[in-house]
Design an enzyme around this catalytic site. Structure first.
Site, PDB file in Angstrom:
ATOM      1  N   THR A  70      -9.295  15.916 -13.269  1.00  0.00           N
ATOM      2  CA  THR A  70      -8.070  15.240 -13.752  1.00  0.00           C
ATOM      3  C   THR A  70      -7.721  14.678 -12.660  1.00  0.00           C
ATOM      4  O   THR A  70      -8.378  14.282 -11.002  1.00  0.00           O
ATOM      5  CB  THR A  70      -6.704  16.267 -14.021  1.00  0.00           C
ATOM      6  OG1 THR A  70      -6.192  16.854 -12.780  1.00  0.00           O
ATOM      7  CG2 THR A  70      -7.783  17.572 -14.827  1.00  0.00           C
ATOM      8  N   ASP A  71      -6.457  13.925 -12.519  1.00  0.00           N
ATOM      9  CA  ASP A  71      -6.428  12.613 -11.887  1.00  0.00           C
ATOM     10  C   ASP A  71      -5.297  13.391 -10.638  1.00  0.00           C
ATOM     11  O   ASP A  71      -5.093  13.041  -9.675  1.00  0.00           O
ATOM     12  CB  ASP A  71      -5.254  11.548 -12.763  1.00  0.00           C
ATOM     13  CG  ASP A  71      -6.036  11.059 -13.767  1.00  0.00           C
ATOM     14  OD1 ASP A  71      -7.185  11.007 -13.811  1.00  0.00           O
ATOM     15  OD2 ASP A  71      -4.572   9.993 -14.086  1.00  0.00           O
ATOM     16  N   CYS A  72      -4.557  14.643 -10.872  1.00  0.00           N
ATOM     17  CA  CYS A  72      -4.251  15.101 -10.203  1.00  0.00           C
ATOM     18  C   CYS A  72      -5.236  16.460  -9.266  1.00  0.00           C
ATOM     19  O   CYS A  72      -4.765  17.050  -7.855  1.00  0.00           O
ATOM     20  CB  CYS A  72      -2.776  16.236 -10.457  1.00  0.00           C
ATOM     21  SG  CYS A  72      -2.605  17.034 -12.090  1.00  0.00           S
ATOM     22  N   TYR A  73      -5.940  16.125  -9.767  1.00  0.00           N
ATOM     23  CA  TYR A  73      -7.106  17.193  -9.293  1.00  0.00           C
ATOM     24  C   TYR A  73      -8.510  17.158  -9.555  1.00  0.00           C
ATOM     25  O   TYR A  73      -9.283  17.427 -10.428  1.00  0.00           O
ATOM     26  CB  TYR A  73      -6.851  18.597 -10.178  1.00  0.00           C
ATOM     27  CG  TYR A  73      -5.843  19.446  -9.350  1.00  0.00           C
ATOM     28  CD1 TYR A  73      -5.710  20.901  -9.023  1.00  0.00           C
ATOM     29  CD2 TYR A  73      -4.795  19.804 -10.924  1.00  0.00           C
ATOM     30  CE1 TYR A  73      -4.013  21.255  -8.113  1.00  0.00           C
ATOM     31  CE2 TYR A  73      -3.755  20.593 -10.916  1.00  0.00           C
ATOM     32  CZ  TYR A  73      -3.102  21.527  -9.588  1.00  0.00           C
ATOM     33  OH  TYR A  73      -2.265  22.112  -9.331  1.00  0.00           O
TER      34      TYR A  73
END
Ligand code: SF4
Ligand code: SF4
Lengths: 133, 381
Positions: B127-130
């Site tokens: 994901t964008d954050c992970y």
């Protein structure tokens, strides 16, 4: 003297006369603990009681008949670290090699009584028992 | 004369509490009578050490750099649940390893508690954050954040006796059952068992402090399949009835009391030592904690019947079961316990030791467990 032996036959007919000869010729008291035979041969686990000399001669005789003779002792082994004395093995051993000490509730194993049938192997959930044949 | 939790704890703190195991206290009550015993005895400790399939571990691995939101998780080849937050998982005892034979979540739990290093592999869509999509590493119990067992159903109050009337050997969760009723198996510790010594759970509730796997744990809820409808004999249910959900810190546990099992033909399960203290608040509680094997009965079922309702064959007391042979219609049937009575004694003994040495105080339950509960079947609709 007495001992437990595993006899491996390569031919089917060889086993029939074995116990007869052991009694007649070598004055041995044989007790068949286990026998598995088919057309290609098989194995027999036998307890033999007799004098040291007679036992030695009997084994030589058997080997001359092309029978492989293996002396059994402590062929069942238990990993004391893995065993947690659950008792699952006790009632599946028909020769009663396992018993529960009524005071300590430890599960004891009497190697002398074991006939190497292998039944306890699939009863032990801790995989503590191995059979060495 | 009634006692309070606080009075008992005061004695524990001073090292003056009188503590016996549920086995030892039988003779005390016999000798002194229940009134006198209730005055003298402060705590009775119970114990059990057997397979409890509905057990598992919550783990938090900590974040890698860059971090990953783990969706697909394997630890020593055992699947961990990937539906929690980024690096949280739950690993159940019966989950089988895809890489190690005869190895499952239960063995993984034992290995971690024994201090062994285990392999971790995880995957994520990213994901964008992970951003990380996969990770391969290894860890020990000390190196991860939280690790606690949360077992939805443990310490069954009594359990069936199993036998097999068919012509073939059966491999069940109740052990190996030989054909034609050549053996029978039972799993309760009987007179030492936690819930048989306090059959209506008068002294247990949420927050009750317990011995779990060699460390301190707590009762967190009623167990799943909590059942109060089983007929009683001598005030004790004659089959599996009440259960508890337990929680405890794995980092305090001792591998001696935690054992990964592989039941042939069934799968893996976790044997875990559980001990629950009973505060002797009054003489009724004393009386029930002194229950003996000859008063506790269980029902023998034919496990060759595969439908949900197996026929009940007969009832036996634990005194009869523990003799090693029971009689059924003129035949002798040899018996095997499946849980370790020696282990149960060790658990109750260890808990007694803690209390005597002021290392373990009793807790007042913050909420009682349900007075009623029944088990509903799953209908196929
Ligand atoms: S192999 Fe196991 S079950 Fe068979 S006789 Fe020996 S101890 Fe008993
Ligand atoms: S079944 Fe295995 S663990 Fe249980 S008592 Fe027998 S040898 Fe020990």
């Amino acid at each position: 003297m007495q001992g437990k032996f595993k006899l491996i036959f390569s031919e089917h007919d060889a086993q029939e006369s074995v116990t007869y000869v052991l009694v007649k010729k070598f004055q041995i008291e044989p007790n068949i603990l286990r026998a598995e035979m088919d057309d290609t041969g098989g194995l027999m686990v036998l307890n033999m009681i007799g004098t040291e000399e007679n036992l030695r001669d009997a084994i030589k005789y058997l080997e001359d008949q092309n029978i492989t003779v293996v002396k059994l002792s402590k062929h069942i082994q238990r990993d004391e670290e893995r065993c947690f004395d659950c008792g699952s093995c006790v009632s599946v051993c028909l020769s009663r090699a396992f018993s529960i000490d009524p005071v300590t509730w430890e599960v004891n194993l009497n190697y002398e009584k074991c006939v190497a049938c292998g039944s306890c192997l699939t009863a032990c959930p801790a995989h503590a028992i191995t059979l060495i044949l | 004369m009634a006692k309070t939790y606080e009075e008992i704890n005061e004695k524990i703190r001073k090292g003056k509490a009188v503590v016996y195991t549920a086995e030892e206290v039988i003779d005390i009550v016999r000798e002194k009578g229940v009134e006198k015993a209730a005055e003298e005895v402060d705590v009775v400790t119970t114990g059990t050490f057997g397979a409890m399939c509905s057990s598992g571990a919550f783990l938090n691995f900590g974040h890698s750099d860059p971090p990953i939101r783990m969706a697909n998780i394997r630890v020593n080849g055992v699947e961990g649940y990937g539906g929690l937050a980024a690096v949280d998982t739950y690993i159940g005892a019966t989950s089988l390893s895809e890489t190690k034979p005869n190895y499952g979540g239960a063995h993984l739990i034992e290995d971690l508690i024994a201090g062994k290093r285990v392999d971790l592999e995880a995957w994520s869509p990213g994901t964008d954050c992970y951003v990380r999509k996969n990770i391969r590493s290894s860890f020990t119990l000390d190196e991860i954040n939280e690790a606690y067992l949360f077992n939805p159903r443990n310490v069954y109050q009594n359990y069936s006796i199993a036998t097999n009337t068919s012509d073939t050997t059966l491999h069940t969760y109740m052990g190996k059952l030989l054909p034609r009723m050549k053996n029978a198996t039972y799993s309760s510790a009987g007179q030492l068992s936690p819930l048989l010594n306090d059959p209506h759970l008068d002294t247990k509730g949420m927050g009750t402090r317990i011995f779990l796997g060699g460390g301190i744990g707590y009762v967190s809820w009623q167990g799943t399949q909590f059942n109060t409808t089983i007929p009683e004999r001598n005030g004790i249910p004659t089959g599996g009835s009440r259960t508890l959900a337990l929680i405890g810190d794995m980092k305090q546990m001792d591998a001696k009391f935690v054992r990964g099992l592989d039941i042939y033909g069934y799968g893996t399960s976790l044997a875990i030592g559980v001990g629950i203290p009973i505060p002797i608040l009054n003489k009724d509680i004393m009386q029930r904690a002194a229950i003996t094997d000859d008063q506790i009965y269980s029902t023998m079922y034919d496990y060759s019947v595969t439908s949900r309702s197996r026929p009940a064959l007969r009832q036996y007391s634990y005194a009869e079961m523990k003799r090693g042979i029971i009689e059924y219609e003129g035949h002798g049937i040899r018996t095997s316990p499946l849980s370790s009575y020696k282990g149960a004694r060790d658990v109750a003994g260890k808990l007694k030791d803690w209390i005597e040495h002021s290392e373990f105080e009793l807790t007042v339950p913050s909420m009682p467990l349900p007075k009623e509960g029944k088990v509903q079947p799953l209908e196929i609709r």
